[in-house]
Write an enzyme that holds these catalytic residues in place. Structure first.
Site, mmCIF file in Angstrom:
data_model
loop_
_atom_site.group_PDB
_atom_site.id
_atom_site.type_symbol
_atom_site.label_atom_id
_atom_site.label_comp_id
_atom_site.label_asym_id
_atom_site.label_seq_id
_atom_site.Cartn_x
_atom_site.Cartn_y
_atom_site.Cartn_z
ATOM 1 N N SER A 73 111.178 -39.019 -7.166
ATOM 2 C CA SER A 73 112.035 -38.520 -6.081
ATOM 3 C C SER A 73 112.568 -37.136 -6.409
ATOM 4 C CB SER A 73 113.219 -39.460 -5.868
ATOM 5 O OG SER A 73 112.772 -40.737 -5.509
HETATM 6 N N1 SAH Z 1 112.882 -44.136 -9.307
HETATM 7 C C1 SAH Z 1 111.525 -43.699 -9.524
HETATM 8 C C2 SAH Z 1 110.817 -43.507 -8.217
HETATM 9 C C3 SAH Z 1 109.481 -44.161 -8.228
HETATM 10 S S1 SAH Z 1 108.721 -44.380 -6.638
HETATM 11 C C4 SAH Z 1 111.501 -42.457 -10.403
HETATM 12 O O1 SAH Z 1 112.572 -41.907 -10.674
HETATM 13 O O2 SAH Z 1 110.430 -42.050 -10.855
HETATM 14 C C5 SAH Z 1 109.037 -46.102 -6.328
HETATM 15 C C6 SAH Z 1 108.522 -47.079 -7.349
HETATM 16 O O3 SAH Z 1 108.741 -48.386 -6.826
HETATM 17 C C7 SAH Z 1 107.025 -47.001 -7.633
HETATM 18 O O4 SAH Z 1 106.831 -46.825 -9.005
HETATM 19 C C8 SAH Z 1 106.479 -48.335 -7.138
HETATM 20 O O5 SAH Z 1 105.394 -48.821 -7.902
HETATM 21 C C9 SAH Z 1 107.703 -49.217 -7.272
HETATM 22 N N2 SAH Z 1 107.685 -50.431 -6.449
HETATM 23 C C10 SAH Z 1 107.299 -50.599 -5.156
HETATM 24 N N3 SAH Z 1 107.432 -51.878 -4.773
HETATM 25 C C11 SAH Z 1 107.934 -52.554 -5.855
HETATM 26 C C12 SAH Z 1 108.286 -53.916 -6.104
HETATM 27 N N4 SAH Z 1 108.174 -54.874 -5.166
HETATM 28 N N5 SAH Z 1 108.744 -54.242 -7.325
HETATM 29 C C13 SAH Z 1 108.888 -53.304 -8.298
HETATM 30 N N6 SAH Z 1 108.563 -52.020 -8.134
HETATM 31 C C14 SAH Z 1 108.097 -51.633 -6.925
#
Ligand code: SAH
Length: 224
Positions: A73
């Site tokens: 993000s």
């Molecule tokens: N907070 C992260 C943003 C990553 S994008 C950062 O700072 O890098 C969102 C993330 O959510 C992705 O890595 C994706 O794989 C994860 N995600 C999506 N659905 C999910 C679920 N049901 N359980 C766990 N992780 C999930």
């Protein structure tokens, strides 16, 4: 007098303290008020959460690819969500979507303990290495479908989703303590996403819609 540090002259200036300070000045100008959040983001190395080829862009106010279709993000969103978490003065925070681990690191500097769940094993293991290297010892990571939450560690003061849901998984609401808050991007019926704060009051959940956002979707199941 020339005042470049040896680091900047060797071309890694984009990862310098000065670059981070500029990012934080932009965050403050963009309305982020929480002093501790700004302090932590000024101190922590966001560039270590990206592939080397992208590291020089780490402090731009933009989201960046993590590989596997996921994104880190933009700094403003991390700051805003961290501010919303910090305002709740929590001790125990559950994060769904570890991704690179950057948001997890920022949270770990703001609260007593963080539990973070990621469904993609490859992302999770990279995040684990980075967080270990940076000494984030109050973080617990799990490779699982975050929609189930982390029942063994519940209840939480705050639950934070970093992926967008159209409907909030019931286990996440149940694992919130009374008076606790859940912060998540939620999609409306037209597919627009809104950062939303949900406060638990007994068995009732009050929703407060904040700003429009753009996140990758919350998906079910795990990827090994
Ligand atoms: N907070 C992260 C943003 C990553 S994008 C950062 O700072 O890098 C969102 C993330 O959510 C992705 O890595 C994706 O794989 C994860 N995600 C999506 N659905 C999910 C679920 N049901 N359980 C766990 N992780 C999930």
């Amino acid at each position: 007098m020339d005042c470049h540090t040896p680091e900047e002259l060797s071309g890694v200036g984009m990862t310098s303290q000065r670059t981070r300070n500029r990012m934080v000045e932009r965050l403050a100008a963009g309305g982020i008020r929480h002093a501790r959040v700004l302090e932590v983001m000024a101190a922590e190395p966001r560039h270590l959460f990206l592939d080397e080829a992208l590291a020089h862009r780490a402090y731009e106010d933009t989201s960046l690819p993590l590989g596997l279709g996921q994104t880190l993000s933009q700094p403003w969103i991390v700051a805003r969500m961290s501010e919303l978490v910090a305002l709740a003065e929590p001790q125990r925070v559950l994060e769904i979507g570890t991704g690179s681990g950057y948001q997890t690191l920022i949270l770990s500097r703001l609260v007593r303990s963080v539990w973070s769940v990621e469904r993609i094993a490859a992302l999770q293991s990279r995040a684990r290495q980075r967080l270990k290297r940076l000494g984030a010892h109050n973080v617990n990571l799990r490779h699982a479908d975050g929609g189930m939450g982390w029942p063994q560690a519940a209840p939480f003061d705050v639950v934070l989703l970093t992926a967008c849901a159209s409907e909030l998984p019931q286990p996440l609401l149940r694992q919130l303590r009374d008076g606790g808050v859940l912060i998540a991007p939620l999609a409306d019926s037209e597919g627009r996403q809104w950062l939303t704060r949900v406060r638990r009051r007994g068995l009732a959940f009050d929703h407060q819609r904040l700003e429009e956002v753009r996140f990758v979707p919350l998906l079910e199941g795990v990827i090994r």
